[in-house]
Enzyme design. Sequence first.
Site, PDB file in Angstrom:
ATOM      1  CE1 TYR A 185      -3.874  -2.541   0.110  1.00 55.45           C
ATOM      2  CE2 TYR A 185      -2.711  -3.390   2.141  1.00 55.45           C
ATOM      3  CZ  TYR A 185      -3.621  -3.398   1.208  1.00 55.45           C
ATOM      4  OH  TYR A 185      -4.579  -4.341   1.209  1.00 55.45           O
TER       5      TYR A 185
ATOM      6  CG  HIS B 179      -9.884  -2.365  -5.357  1.00 54.44           C
ATOM      7  ND1 HIS B 179     -10.219  -2.851  -4.114  1.00 54.44           N
ATOM      8  CD2 HIS B 179     -11.093  -2.546  -6.131  1.00 54.44           C
ATOM      9  CE1 HIS B 179     -11.448  -3.101  -4.111  1.00 54.44           C
ATOM     10  NE2 HIS B 179     -11.954  -2.825  -5.559  1.00 54.44           N
ATOM     11  CB  ILE B 180      -4.009   0.627  -3.237  1.00 58.73           C
ATOM     12  CG1 ILE B 180      -4.870   1.893  -2.617  1.00 58.73           C
ATOM     13  CG2 ILE B 180      -2.592   0.944  -3.293  1.00 58.73           C
ATOM     14  CD1 ILE B 180      -4.500   2.224  -1.179  1.00 58.73           C
TER      15      ILE B 180
END
Length: 154
Positions: free
Chosen positions: A26, A103-104
């Site tokens: 992330y 979505h990362i």
Amino acid sequence: MKELFNILLINGPNLNLLGHREPKIYGNTTLSQLTHALTKEATTFNIHLHHIQSNSESTLINKIHNSKNNINYIIINAGAFSHTSIALRDALIGINIPFIEVHISNIYTRENFRSHSWLSDISSGVICGLGLDGYFWALRTAIKRIKKISTLQV
């Protein structure tokens, strides 16, 4: 005077831990840093970016319901709720505001249970696997679509 448009940025569970949780997946940027940069970018296009992060499904659903009359577009990273929440899906269907799912990480290269999203098929588009850049692509796309719709309605 230019019309002010509103985009709602929704971040679901555990995204408050950005910058600290699994930085190899992330990154090191915090949620606060991310939302600050997105807000700054939105402002240059006369867009007011509203933001909510919650680990509570009901809080997110209530925010979605309350957006019906004052939000032009939604950008949502529902986190793990993407894979489990039919209630979030129903809330988004119920308000009929276009949204982009973000979505990362690439959810299709991770655990099997992450490869299905209850939101993808009802979204305007899905961006995944581009890291935090995905949020900026979503923002630019939402702005472009809002501006296109507003010129058609004049």
